[in-house]
Motif scaffolding. Structure first.
Motif, PDB file in Angstrom:
ATOM      1  N   LEU A   1       0.818  -1.222   0.000  1.00 37.91           N
ATOM      2  CA  LEU A   1       0.000   0.000   0.000  1.00 37.91           C
ATOM      3  C   LEU A   1       0.844   1.262   0.000  1.00 37.91           C
ATOM      4  N   GLY A   2       2.121   1.143   0.366  1.00 40.96           N
ATOM      5  CA  GLY A   2       2.951   2.340   0.460  1.00 40.96           C
ATOM      6  C   GLY A   2       3.058   3.093  -0.860  1.00 40.96           C
ATOM      7  N   THR A   3       3.271   2.372  -1.969  1.00 47.44           N
ATOM      8  CA  THR A   3       3.430   3.034  -3.274  1.00 47.44           C
ATOM      9  C   THR A   3       2.158   3.709  -3.756  1.00 47.44           C
ATOM     10  N   PRO A   4       0.984   3.034  -3.766  1.00 46.81           N
ATOM     11  CA  PRO A   4      -0.219   3.739  -4.210  1.00 46.81           C
ATOM     12  C   PRO A   4      -0.609   4.918  -3.326  1.00 46.81           C
ATOM     13  N   LEU A   5      -0.372   4.816  -2.046  1.00 45.66           N
ATOM     14  CA  LEU A   5      -0.687   5.948  -1.165  1.00 45.66           C
ATOM     15  C   LEU A   5       0.218   7.140  -1.478  1.00 45.66           C
ATOM     16  N   ALA A   6       1.496   6.866  -1.740  1.00 46.05           N
ATOM     17  CA  ALA A   6       2.406   7.958  -2.106  1.00 46.05           C
ATOM     18  C   ALA A   6       1.974   8.594  -3.424  1.00 46.05           C
ATOM     19  N   THR A   7       1.527   7.775  -4.373  1.00 49.17           N
ATOM     20  CA  THR A   7       1.061   8.301  -5.654  1.00 49.17           C
ATOM     21  C   THR A   7      -0.177   9.173  -5.473  1.00 49.17           C
ATOM     22  N   LEU A   8      -1.119   8.688  -4.653  1.00 53.28           N
ATOM     23  CA  LEU A   8      -2.326   9.482  -4.371  1.00 53.28           C
ATOM     24  C   LEU A   8      -1.977  10.801  -3.700  1.00 53.28           C
ATOM     25  N   SER A   9      -1.009  10.770  -2.790  1.00 50.81           N
ATOM     26  CA  SER A   9      -0.615  11.995  -2.104  1.00 50.81           C
ATOM     27  C   SER A   9      -0.048  13.022  -3.079  1.00 50.81           C
ATOM     28  N   VAL A  10       0.765  12.542  -4.040  1.00 54.32           N
ATOM     29  CA  VAL A  10       1.341  13.454  -5.035  1.00 54.32           C
ATOM     30  C   VAL A  10       0.248  14.027  -5.937  1.00 54.32           C
ATOM     31  N   ILE A  11      -0.655  13.176  -6.411  1.00 47.68           N
ATOM     32  CA  ILE A  11      -1.727  13.629  -7.304  1.00 47.68           C
ATOM     33  C   ILE A  11      -2.620  14.642  -6.599  1.00 47.68           C
ATOM     34  N   LEU A  12      -3.007  14.365  -5.350  1.00 48.43           N
ATOM     35  CA  LEU A  12      -3.861  15.301  -4.614  1.00 48.43           C
ATOM     36  C   LEU A  12      -3.135  16.614  -4.357  1.00 48.43           C
ATOM     37  N   GLY A  13      -1.818  16.542  -4.115  1.00 47.62           N
ATOM     38  CA  GLY A  13      -1.063  17.780  -3.949  1.00 47.62           C
ATOM     39  C   GLY A  13      -1.053  18.615  -5.221  1.00 47.62           C
ATOM     40  N   ASP A  14      -0.920  17.921  -6.379  1.00 42.95           N
ATOM     41  CA  ASP A  14      -0.969  18.643  -7.656  1.00 42.95           C
ATOM     42  C   ASP A  14      -2.352  19.251  -7.881  1.00 42.95           C
TER      43      ASP A  14
ATOM     44  N   ARG B   1      -3.866   9.828   6.970  1.00 40.71           N
ATOM     45  CA  ARG B   1      -4.259   8.873   8.012  1.00 40.71           C
ATOM     46  C   ARG B   1      -3.922   7.452   7.589  1.00 40.71           C
ATOM     47  N   CYS B   2      -4.177   7.105   6.330  1.00 42.35           N
ATOM     48  CA  CYS B   2      -3.834   5.770   5.833  1.00 42.35           C
ATOM     49  C   CYS B   2      -2.333   5.525   5.918  1.00 42.35           C
ATOM     50  N   LYS B   3      -1.550   6.538   5.571  1.00 40.88           N
ATOM     51  CA  LYS B   3      -0.099   6.389   5.649  1.00 40.88           C
ATOM     52  C   LYS B   3       0.359   6.206   7.094  1.00 40.88           C
ATOM     53  N   THR B   4      -0.308   6.901   8.013  1.00 41.87           N
ATOM     54  CA  THR B   4       0.019   6.733   9.431  1.00 41.87           C
ATOM     55  C   THR B   4      -0.286   5.318   9.895  1.00 41.87           C
ATOM     56  N   ILE B   5      -1.423   4.778   9.452  1.00 48.47           N
ATOM     57  CA  ILE B   5      -1.793   3.411   9.818  1.00 48.47           C
ATOM     58  C   ILE B   5      -0.781   2.423   9.261  1.00 48.47           C
ATOM     59  N   VAL B   6      -0.386   2.611   7.990  1.00 45.08           N
ATOM     60  CA  VAL B   6       0.593   1.719   7.372  1.00 45.08           C
ATOM     61  C   VAL B   6       1.924   1.792   8.115  1.00 45.08           C
ATOM     62  N   THR B   7       2.338   3.001   8.464  1.00 41.90           N
ATOM     63  CA  THR B   7       3.588   3.158   9.221  1.00 41.90           C
ATOM     64  C   THR B   7       3.495   2.453  10.563  1.00 41.90           C
ATOM     65  N   GLY B   8       2.332   2.556  11.227  1.00 41.25           N
ATOM     66  CA  GLY B   8       2.143   1.874  12.503  1.00 41.25           C
ATOM     67  C   GLY B   8       2.234   0.367  12.371  1.00 41.25           C
ATOM     68  N   ILE B   9       1.702  -0.177  11.270  1.00 40.80           N
ATOM     69  CA  ILE B   9       1.784  -1.626  11.045  1.00 40.80           C
ATOM     70  C   ILE B   9       3.235  -2.055  10.882  1.00 40.80           C
ATOM     71  N   LEU B  10       3.980  -1.304  10.078  1.00 35.65           N
ATOM     72  CA  LEU B  10       5.389  -1.642   9.870  1.00 35.65           C
ATOM     73  C   LEU B  10       6.196  -1.482  11.154  1.00 35.65           C
ATOM     74  N   LEU B  11       5.863  -0.468  11.943  1.00 40.49           N
ATOM     75  CA  LEU B  11       6.569  -0.259  13.201  1.00 40.49           C
ATOM     76  C   LEU B  11       6.292  -1.404  14.165  1.00 40.49           C
ATOM     77  N   SER B  12       5.027  -1.855  14.206  1.00 36.51           N
ATOM     78  CA  SER B  12       4.684  -2.975  15.080  1.00 36.51           C
ATOM     79  C   SER B  12       5.392  -4.245  14.654  1.00 36.51           C
ATOM     80  N   ALA B  13       5.589  -4.393  13.330  1.00 39.89           N
ATOM     81  CA  ALA B  13       6.280  -5.582  12.822  1.00 39.89           C
ATOM     82  C   ALA B  13       7.792  -5.472  12.946  1.00 39.89           C
ATOM     83  N   GLY B  14       8.280  -4.335  13.437  1.00 37.83           N
ATOM     84  CA  GLY B  14       9.715  -4.162  13.599  1.00 37.83           C
ATOM     85  C   GLY B  14      10.432  -3.838  12.313  1.00 37.83           C
ATOM     86  N   GLU B  15       9.720  -3.314  11.307  1.00 40.69           N
ATOM     87  CA  GLU B  15      10.330  -3.065  10.015  1.00 40.69           C
ATOM     88  C   GLU B  15      10.578  -1.589   9.750  1.00 40.69           C
TER      89      GLU B  15
END
Length: 444
Positions: A231-244, A270-284
């Motif tokens: 999900l990291g890549t599509p969320l980053a793409t959406l963030s760039v498009i919405l910023g444009d 918020r979605c990116k924060t959730i994804v970051t939290g998942i990776l942090l919980s997994a130790g990644e």
């Protein structure tokens, strides 16, 4: 975060201090209790035969054997043991000493003609229940040899005046007493031993269930971690498009569309924060150090973040903790608390209550709602996967994860339906598993 430490005993703990923590210890306590009963019975029998029938017995030698059994019992109870479990050899040695004491007493009081010779059956029956096969058969052979030897070598009973009638009456009374003792003790101790074995089987079944649940959690964690990466890549793409879009003049001239774009940007963040939290919980997660905070600060930040991102109409938060220990901000703990709050919000959008308190070294987190409450079948199966009232495929995993994560912290979760309507979920965790020492430094 400091894990809950196991108390160590450099010289081991005595059996009486362990209080029957394992099935082996409970069985050893049963043998010790049986030995106490034997001591009391032997004292009463010797006294009765001596005073009523005036039989001449070698009281000094028999008293020495009884005293030896008392010393053995006290030694068994208070001797420090390095191993927490009682081995088959230890139980076998205890039964051998009991057989030796019984043989010595029988030798001094008539040998095989003494009706109490059938107490050997009690020893063999206990061995069949408690010992391995080879030690049980060894004890059978030993008791048989002792019986055979007593038929030839023993001190005969001496009745006053050589009254054989009195001797026969004494033998009949002894047989009756021996029968009552045998059947009574067999029923009592076999019932207790079977109960101990059933308790052991239940604990083993619980351990197997926990192992299966933990394996299920591992698989879920791997899936969640993989999904977070994807999900990291599509969320980053959406963030760039919405910023444009936000900077495009056509959208900037329309306040309504611009507000919707900002709402979408907020949800993407918020979605990116959730994804970051998942990776942090997994130790990644990389390059981020765990945050040291206070427990009240951790709870206040959690509540503020949850209230800001959820459409709750009324939220009552009450922190009644007297102490405020220092902890490491744990994403897994934050996630499970938010999970329970989310479930309460789904059941009761109008009101959710959250109370934080501590008593006797335990942190209590209570989440209440005014929804329909838990169905009886849900209460009976609480903490099992896929137990949900929402009717969605794969539902019911949230509370399953809550129960297992809290259990990892050394705590437990209880649920109940409130008398005035709604449900209450309470998570209790040892404060010692959350606190850090002043000289502890969180690992990066």
């Amino acid at each position: 975060m400091r894990a809950m430490q196991t108390r160590r005993y450099p010289f081991g703990r005595s059996l009486i201090a362990a209080r029957g923590e394992t099935v082996g210890q409970q069985n050893m306590l049963q043998l010790i209790e049986l030995r106490w009963i034997a001591v009391v019975s032997q004292v009463l029998t010797i006294t009765f035969v001596t005073l009523v029938f005036h039989v001449e017995l070698p009281l000094l030698a028999m008293s020495s054997i009884v005293v030896g059994l008392i010393v053995l019992n006290l030694f068994s109870l208070y001797r420090p043991r390095r191993a927490s479990e009682i081995s088959n050899g230890t139980l076998f040695a205890g039964l051998l000493l009991d057989v030796a004491a019984l043989t010595a007493l029988l030798y001094l009081s008539g040998g095989a003609t003494n009706p109490f010779v059938f107490l050997y059956l009690l020893q063999v029956t206990l061995a069949a229940m408690l010992l391995d096969a080879w030690t049980t058969w060894t004890l059978v052979i030993i008791t048989a040899v002792c019986f055979a030897v007593l038929t030839r070598y023993h001190l005969p009973l001496q009745m006053p005046g050589g009254d054989t009638g009195q001797l026969f009456l004494l033998h009949i009374i002894g047989m009756l007493i021996c029968f009552v003792i045998d059947v009574g003790l067999l029923v009592v101790f076999m019932t207790r031993i079977n109960r101990n074995l059933r308790a052991r089987d239940t604990r083993l079944a619980d351990l197997r269930q926990r192992a299966a649940e933990e394996d299920h959690i591992v698989r879920m964690g791997l899936l969640a971690s993989g999904a977070a990466h994807e999900l990291g890549t599509p969320l980053a793409t959406l963030s760039v498009i919405l910023g444009d879009w936000h900077r495009m003049p056509a959208f900037q001239r329309d306040p309504e569309i611009l507000a919707e774009i900002e709402d979408m940007q907020a949800e993407v963040r918020r979605c990116k924060t959730i994804v970051t939290g998942i990776l942090l919980s997994a130790g990644e997660a990389r390059g981020e150090s765990p945050m040291v905070t206070t427990l009240s600060g951790f709870m206040d930040d959690l509540v503020e973040d949850w209230r800001r991102t959820r459409p709750v109409q009324r939220f009552d938060y009450d922190n009644t903790m007297e102490d405020d220990p220092t902890i490491v901000s744990d994403s897994a703990l934050k996630q499970i608390i938010c999970n329970v709050l989310d479930n309460a919000l789904d059941a009761s959008p109008a009101w959710v209550g959250f109370t934080v308190s501590s008593i006797d070294g335990m942190l209590a987190l209570s989440v209440r709602d005014r929804g329909p409450g838990f169905a009886p079948e849900m209460l009976a199966q609480f903490g099992k996967p896929y137990q949900s009232t929402k009717g969605r495929p794969g539902g019911g995993l949230g509370l399953f994860l809550v129960v297992n994560v809290v259990r990892k912290f050394g705590g437990r979760v209880t649920v109940e339906n409130r008398p005035d309507g709604g449900a209450c979920v309470t998570m209790r965790l040892p404060l010692a598993t959350l606190m850090i020492e002043e000289n502890d430094e969180p690992a990066t």
